[in-house]
Design a protein around this motif. Structure first.
Motif, PDB file in Angstrom:
ATOM      1  N   PRO A  53       0.950 -29.782 -38.343  1.00  0.00           N
ATOM      2  CA  PRO A  53       1.009 -28.850 -37.211  1.00  0.00           C
ATOM      3  C   PRO A  53      -0.364 -28.298 -36.818  1.00  0.00           C
ATOM      4  O   PRO A  53      -1.234 -28.082 -37.671  1.00  0.00           O
ATOM      5  N   VAL A  54      -0.549 -28.045 -35.531  1.00  0.00           N
ATOM      6  CA  VAL A  54      -1.750 -27.391 -35.024  1.00  0.00           C
ATOM      7  C   VAL A  54      -1.598 -25.883 -35.218  1.00  0.00           C
ATOM      8  O   VAL A  54      -0.578 -25.314 -34.820  1.00  0.00           O
ATOM      9  N   PRO A  55      -2.583 -25.206 -35.805  1.00  0.00           N
ATOM     10  CA  PRO A  55      -2.447 -23.776 -36.115  1.00  0.00           C
ATOM     11  C   PRO A  55      -2.807 -22.868 -34.943  1.00  0.00           C
ATOM     12  O   PRO A  55      -3.441 -21.825 -35.122  1.00  0.00           O
ATOM     13  N   GLY A  56      -2.414 -23.274 -33.756  1.00  0.00           N
ATOM     14  CA  GLY A  56      -2.729 -22.455 -32.596  1.00  0.00           C
ATOM     15  C   GLY A  56      -2.310 -23.136 -31.318  1.00  0.00           C
ATOM     16  O   GLY A  56      -1.616 -24.167 -31.326  1.00  0.00           O
ATOM     17  N   LEU A  57      -2.762 -22.573 -30.210  1.00  0.00           N
ATOM     18  CA  LEU A  57      -2.455 -23.065 -28.875  1.00  0.00           C
ATOM     19  C   LEU A  57      -3.760 -23.384 -28.167  1.00  0.00           C
ATOM     20  O   LEU A  57      -4.679 -22.564 -28.161  1.00  0.00           O
ATOM     21  N   LEU A  58      -3.845 -24.567 -27.574  1.00  0.00           N
ATOM     22  CA  LEU A  58      -5.026 -24.978 -26.822  1.00  0.00           C
ATOM     23  C   LEU A  58      -4.658 -25.102 -25.350  1.00  0.00           C
ATOM     24  O   LEU A  58      -3.650 -25.727 -25.007  1.00  0.00           O
ATOM     25  N   VAL A  59      -5.477 -24.501 -24.493  1.00  0.00           N
ATOM     26  CA  VAL A  59      -5.211 -24.525 -23.053  1.00  0.00           C
ATOM     27  C   VAL A  59      -6.449 -25.060 -22.335  1.00  0.00           C
ATOM     28  O   VAL A  59      -7.566 -24.976 -22.850  1.00  0.00           O
ATOM     29  N   PRO A  60      -6.287 -25.614 -21.132  1.00  0.00           N
ATOM     30  CA  PRO A  60      -7.459 -26.094 -20.394  1.00  0.00           C
ATOM     31  C   PRO A  60      -8.377 -24.929 -20.021  1.00  0.00           C
ATOM     32  O   PRO A  60      -7.912 -23.805 -19.795  1.00  0.00           O
ATOM     33  N   PRO A  61      -9.683 -25.193 -19.925  1.00  0.00           N
ATOM     34  CA  PRO A  61     -10.595 -24.131 -19.475  1.00  0.00           C
ATOM     35  C   PRO A  61     -10.398 -23.854 -17.992  1.00  0.00           C
ATOM     36  O   PRO A  61      -9.943 -24.720 -17.237  1.00  0.00           O
ATOM     37  N   ASP A  62     -10.720 -22.638 -17.581  1.00  0.00           N
ATOM     38  CA  ASP A  62     -10.650 -22.262 -16.168  1.00  0.00           C
ATOM     39  C   ASP A  62      -9.270 -22.516 -15.569  1.00  0.00           C
ATOM     40  O   ASP A  62      -9.144 -22.904 -14.398  1.00  0.00           O
ATOM     41  N   ASP A  63      -8.234 -22.308 -16.364  1.00  0.00           N
ATOM     42  CA  ASP A  63      -6.849 -22.444 -15.888  1.00  0.00           C
ATOM     43  C   ASP A  63      -6.118 -21.145 -16.203  1.00  0.00           C
ATOM     44  O   ASP A  63      -5.482 -21.018 -17.257  1.00  0.00           O
ATOM     45  N   PRO A  64      -6.211 -20.155 -15.310  1.00  0.00           N
ATOM     46  CA  PRO A  64      -5.622 -18.840 -15.620  1.00  0.00           C
ATOM     47  C   PRO A  64      -4.120 -18.899 -15.833  1.00  0.00           C
ATOM     48  O   PRO A  64      -3.576 -18.144 -16.637  1.00  0.00           O
ATOM     49  N   ASP A  65      -3.432 -19.788 -15.122  1.00  0.00           N
ATOM     50  CA  ASP A  65      -1.977 -19.875 -15.293  1.00  0.00           C
ATOM     51  C   ASP A  65      -1.622 -20.363 -16.693  1.00  0.00           C
ATOM     52  O   ASP A  65      -0.674 -19.850 -17.306  1.00  0.00           O
ATOM     53  N   ALA A  66      -2.361 -21.365 -17.189  1.00  0.00           N
ATOM     54  CA  ALA A  66      -2.083 -21.874 -18.531  1.00  0.00           C
ATOM     55  C   ALA A  66      -2.365 -20.816 -19.591  1.00  0.00           C
ATOM     56  O   ALA A  66      -1.599 -20.669 -20.564  1.00  0.00           O
ATOM     57  N   LEU A  67      -3.457 -20.068 -19.426  1.00  0.00           N
ATOM     58  CA  LEU A  67      -3.782 -19.016 -20.378  1.00  0.00           C
ATOM     59  C   LEU A  67      -2.713 -17.929 -20.377  1.00  0.00           C
ATOM     60  O   LEU A  67      -2.246 -17.486 -21.439  1.00  0.00           O
TER      61      LEU A  67
END
Length: 388
Positions: free
Chosen positions: A323-337
């Motif tokens: 498992p990945v120990p976190g969440l990764l989101v695209p940079p400069d994507d406020p909706d994803a964050l």
């Protein structure tokens, strides 16, 4: 597995003799470590400074006596005085001396470094390519790229701090892959963070600069004032005071003054206390070679929400069982964050899984001894006068 790091003479007593299992004294060779003048400044902590200080402590355990030279200046674009001082420091060294230069000092001044590269055994440690660090203006970035390329092609070896950075430097600057090496940052053993209530305590450890992107985090949190949370942003504001001022104004404009705290830099026990109170580490950078704050959090079992830039996915990694120990989101994507934050706050099972993965990942992190060992191997193989 993370283990407490033994430094200095404690590891110097003896090493196995080849072939017979006996031990012989280890003789030390000298490496001249050239650093930016503020490397020890507690008011301006950075991952690069932490890395530099740790390798200075740990390299003696792997056969290298470290002779530090800290050169004051506004690196990587110093004034004449700083350039002259660096030239004098390098010029005083005897032919064939082994030199390890911090890239912040070396990569912006080819007129100083390149003439010395032919007579010294020189390696450059690149914490972050200069264009990513200071080149927001395209013309500035292009100029920094050109200067950095000249330095890295002239020196005997380049050391990068992630696999991503190794690939980037080779491709971007056309470097010989055989002269670009990896020495990833280590992570110190730390106790598990108790956190707050398991959800609401957010922590961002990063210098307050546009590259670290705290404004993105503030904007996302402004959309969820209906939820219980607090956020500490730990990091120095002196690198870009105008950005820090704009960030404070943004916090006030969103009415978040009582919930988002810019604490300034923290080190030692104060930084440990900030981690201890955290339930989630958040890093919203637009560029990172590695992201040491990520592994500092994981070393305490704290899950991570971060932008998937540069070497950050490497730092986040995976637990031994996958498992990945976190969440990764695209940079400069406020909706994803925003969606990732709402998912964290709203899904207790997600939080449980991420905490379990972070605690498992904690046991697999490498220590600083592995970093020093990798660097020692590079230094031991340096040729003299390598030029592309």
């Amino acid at each position: 597995m993370i283990r407490p790091t033994t430094t200095g003479a404690a590891r110097l007593a003896a090493v196995p003799a080849p072939g017979n299992g006996e031990t012989v004294p280890m003789s030390l060779r000298s490496v001249h470590l050239v650093l930016p003048g503020g490397v020890d400044d507690p008011a301006a902590p950075s991952g690069g400074n932490v890395y530099d200080r740790r390798i200075a402590l740990d390299l003696p355990g792997f056969g290298w006596r470290v002779r530090r030279t800290a050169v004051p200046g506004d690196w990587p674009r110093p004034d004449r005085t700083a350039r002259t001082e660096l030239a004098r420091a390098l010029g005083r060294l005897p032919d064939g001396a082994v030199v390890l230069l911090d890239g912040l000092v070396a990569c912006g001044v080819p007129e100083v470094v390149v003439p010395e590269a032919g007579r010294l055994r020189t390696a450059v440690l690149v914490h972050l390519p200069l264009a990513d660090e200071t080149g927001r203006d395209p013309a500035v970035a292009a100029g920094l790229d050109t200067r950095e390329r000249a330095v890295l092609r002239a020196v005997s070896a380049t050391v990068a701090t992630s696999d991503w950075a190794v690939r980037r430097l080779i491709a971007h600057h056309g470097l010989d892959p055989g002269r670009v090496h990896l020495a990833a940052p280590g992570a110190d053993f730390a106790p598990l963070a108790p956190g707050t209530d398991g959800a609401s305590g957010l922590l961002c450890v990063a210098a307050v600069t546009p590259r670290k992107g705290q404004h993105r985090l503030v904007d996302a949190l402004a959309t969820m004032t209906d939820l219980p949370w607090t956020c500490r942003c730990v990091g120095g504001a002196g690198q870009d005071p105008s950005y820090a001022a704009r960030l404070r104004a943004r916090i006030d404009a969103h009415g978040l003054g009582g919930r988002v705290e810019l604490t300034g830099p923290r080190t030692g026990a104060a930084l440990d206390a900030a981690y201890a109170a955290a339930d989630l580490m958040v890093l919203t950078s637009r560029a990172e070679t590695y992201g040491m704050a990520v592994t500092e959090a994981l070393a305490r079992g704290i899950p991570v929400l971060a932008t998937a830039v540069g070497g950050v996915p490497e730092a986040v990694g995976r637990a031994p069982d996958g498992p990945v120990p976190g969440l990764l989101v695209p940079p400069d994507d406020p909706d994803a964050l925003t969606a990732a934050l709402r998912g964290w706050f709203g899904d207790a099972e997600l939080r449980r899984r991420l905490r379990a993965a972070a605690r498992a990942r904690r046991t697999a992190l490498g220590g600083w001894a592995a970093t020093a060992r990798a660097l020692a191997a590079v230094l031991g193989r340096l040729p003299q006068g390598a030029t592309a």
